[in-house]
Design an enzyme around this catalytic site. Structure first.
Site, PDB file in Angstrom:
ATOM      1  N   SER A  23      15.129  38.292  75.700  1.00 16.64           N
ATOM      2  CA  SER A  23      14.309  39.502  75.626  1.00 16.64           C
ATOM      3  C   SER A  23      13.355  39.537  76.814  1.00 16.64           C
ATOM      4  CB  SER A  23      13.478  39.507  74.339  1.00 16.64           C
ATOM      5  OG  SER A  23      12.553  40.586  74.369  1.00 16.64           O
ATOM      6  N   TYR A  35       7.682  35.159  68.978  1.00 19.74           N
ATOM      7  CA  TYR A  35       9.016  35.671  69.338  1.00 19.74           C
ATOM      8  C   TYR A  35       9.218  35.550  70.845  1.00 19.74           C
ATOM      9  CZ  TYR A  35      12.514  39.357  70.338  1.00 19.74           C
ATOM     10  OH  TYR A  35      13.596  40.076  70.805  1.00 19.74           O
TER      11      TYR A  35
HETATM   12  P1  NAP Z   1      18.923  44.353  64.613  1.00 16.00           P
HETATM   13  O1  NAP Z   1      19.466  45.727  64.773  1.00 16.00           O
HETATM   14  O2  NAP Z   1      17.742  44.116  63.735  1.00 16.00           O
HETATM   15  O3  NAP Z   1      20.147  43.389  64.160  1.00 16.00           O
HETATM   16  C1  NAP Z   1      19.916  42.045  63.994  1.00 16.00           C
HETATM   17  C2  NAP Z   1      21.216  41.378  63.603  1.00 16.00           C
HETATM   18  O4  NAP Z   1      20.965  39.968  63.468  1.00 16.00           O
HETATM   19  C3  NAP Z   1      21.769  41.861  62.285  1.00 16.00           C
HETATM   20  O5  NAP Z   1      23.160  42.012  62.414  1.00 16.00           O
HETATM   21  C4  NAP Z   1      21.439  40.730  61.318  1.00 16.00           C
HETATM   22  O6  NAP Z   1      22.386  40.565  60.261  1.00 16.00           O
HETATM   23  C5  NAP Z   1      21.519  39.538  62.243  1.00 16.00           C
HETATM   24  N1  NAP Z   1      20.800  38.351  61.760  1.00 16.00           N
HETATM   25  C6  NAP Z   1      19.469  38.202  61.506  1.00 16.00           C
HETATM   26  N2  NAP Z   1      19.211  36.951  61.079  1.00 16.00           N
HETATM   27  C7  NAP Z   1      20.407  36.292  61.070  1.00 16.00           C
HETATM   28  C8  NAP Z   1      20.801  34.988  60.719  1.00 16.00           C
HETATM   29  N3  NAP Z   1      19.904  34.073  60.281  1.00 16.00           N
HETATM   30  N4  NAP Z   1      22.104  34.654  60.817  1.00 16.00           N
HETATM   31  C9  NAP Z   1      23.018  35.554  61.235  1.00 16.00           C
HETATM   32  N5  NAP Z   1      22.709  36.811  61.596  1.00 16.00           N
HETATM   33  C10 NAP Z   1      21.414  37.180  61.503  1.00 16.00           C
HETATM   34  O7  NAP Z   1      18.497  43.726  66.020  1.00 16.00           O
HETATM   35  P2  NAP Z   1      18.855  44.114  67.535  1.00 16.00           P
HETATM   36  O8  NAP Z   1      17.755  44.925  68.066  1.00 16.00           O
HETATM   37  O9  NAP Z   1      20.258  44.584  67.670  1.00 16.00           O
HETATM   38  O10 NAP Z   1      18.686  42.658  68.190  1.00 16.00           O
HETATM   39  C11 NAP Z   1      19.772  41.882  68.662  1.00 16.00           C
HETATM   40  C12 NAP Z   1      19.222  40.864  69.624  1.00 16.00           C
HETATM   41  O11 NAP Z   1      18.608  41.543  70.722  1.00 16.00           O
HETATM   42  C13 NAP Z   1      18.143  39.954  69.030  1.00 16.00           C
HETATM   43  O12 NAP Z   1      18.321  38.636  69.502  1.00 16.00           O
HETATM   44  C14 NAP Z   1      16.851  40.547  69.564  1.00 16.00           C
HETATM   45  O13 NAP Z   1      15.814  39.592  69.622  1.00 16.00           O
HETATM   46  C15 NAP Z   1      17.311  41.010  70.935  1.00 16.00           C
HETATM   47  N6  NAP Z   1      16.466  42.051  71.550  1.00 16.00           N
HETATM   48  C16 NAP Z   1      16.331  43.274  70.971  1.00 16.00           C
HETATM   49  C17 NAP Z   1      15.524  44.225  71.579  1.00 16.00           C
HETATM   50  C18 NAP Z   1      15.316  45.602  71.002  1.00 16.00           C
HETATM   51  O14 NAP Z   1      14.423  46.332  71.472  1.00 16.00           O
HETATM   52  N7  NAP Z   1      16.127  46.036  70.039  1.00 16.00           N
HETATM   53  C19 NAP Z   1      14.849  43.920  72.779  1.00 16.00           C
HETATM   54  C20 NAP Z   1      15.017  42.655  73.336  1.00 16.00           C
HETATM   55  C21 NAP Z   1      15.833  41.729  72.713  1.00 16.00           C
HETATM   56  P3  NAP Z   1      22.467  41.630  59.022  1.00 16.00           P
HETATM   57  O15 NAP Z   1      23.085  42.868  59.607  1.00 16.00           O
HETATM   58  O16 NAP Z   1      23.342  40.975  58.019  1.00 16.00           O
HETATM   59  O17 NAP Z   1      21.059  41.853  58.561  1.00 16.00           O
END
Ligand code: NAP
Length: 250
Positions: free
Chosen positions: A145, A159
């Protein structure tokens, strides 16, 4: 069709993980989408991919749990073939607050999912893909991130610290495996339109902060999936140990 290889994407049912799984399937990967609890989203994703002629499975498992991680890799190998690509995408921020107001469990769980999950899944992949272990190589992309370098003060410094660890790990593992047929890189997304912001307790964050991004808006999950797929591909054959910022100039 299975020319590109077999991809395991953690947290692949929703958000950036789901966009990565869809794009990978379009590019010819067989895809295992891991999820934690939202089976409906993961099953819908698999339905879409298979309806379009691709191969995909959804596998429940907690990336923090060693036995679950082993089971994910074993099921993927049994049903799709040996894993050749891993995207460590599962992640969460915990509820937004200052550090002095945060619960210990929030800190611990955030480090666990983002850091231990990435370490355990990567280790399982290396034990199968490394030429040192008789594997035929592959590629790993960690989803870090922009927070790792911004620090996320007042929101979730724990985080940001976890993603800083992911960055260090990416550099180190990339060098450790450089002679074993595995490239290791990371993307560092900025504000991306997924449900992670609502889960952090501030659903309006995306729109509010999105406007302040130099490119003037948040990214779509697909705009993060593209560079992930590029880093996995042979087009990035000379790139390892690198963190690619995908943050609209932020
Ligand atoms: P999201 O829409 O909240 O999805 C998170 C995913 O992670 C979901 O599929 C969830 O499973 C899964 N998950 C959570 N805990 C888990 C565990 N213990 N074991 C297995 N799966 C788990 O998040 P996102 O925004 O797509 O984020 C994806 C990645 O991008 C993350 O690493 C996040 O830190 C990074 N990121 C996001 C942003 C942003 O602005 N969105 C920015 C920078 C970095 P379920 O579907 O079963 O709940």
């Amino acid at each position: 069709m299975n020319e590109a290889g077999v991809l395991l994407v953690t947290g692949g049912g929703r958000g950036i993980g789901a966009a990565t799984a869809r794009l990978a399937a379009q590019r010819g990967y067989a895809v295992c989408a891991n999820y934690l609890s939202n089976s409906r989203a993961a099953d819908a994703l698999v339905g879409d991919i298979t309806a379009a002629g691709g191969r995909a499975i959804a596998v429940q498992g907690d990336v923090c749990d060693e036995a679950d991680v082993e089971r994910m890799f074993e099921r993927t190998q049994a049903e799709l073939g040996p894993v050749t690509a891993l995207v460590n995408n599962a992640g969460l921020t915990g509820l937004i607050s200052r550090l002095d107001e945060a619960e210990t469990e929030t800190l611990r769980h955030t480090i666990d999912v983002n850091v231990m999950g990435t370490l355990l899944c990567s280790r399982a992949a290396v034990r199968r893909m490394s030429t040192r272990h008789g594997g035929s190589g592959g590629a790993i992309v960690n989803v870090s991130s922009g927070a790792a370098s911004l620090g996320s003060p007042g929101e979730y410094v724990w985080y940001a610290a976890a993603k800083g660890a992911v960055d260090s790990f990416t550099i180190g593992l990339g060098r450790e495996l450089a002679g074993e047929g595995i490239r290791v890189n990371a993307v560092a997304p900025g504000m991306t339109a997924t449900e992670i912001h609502a889960a952090s307790g501030d659903a309006g964050r995306l729109e509010r902060i999105g406007k302040a991004v130099p490119l003037g808006r948040p990214a779509s999950a697909e705009e993060v999936a593209e560079p992930i797929l590029w880093l996995l591909s042979d087009a990035a054959s000379y790139i390892t140990g690198t963190i690619l910022r995908v943050a609209g100039g932020r």
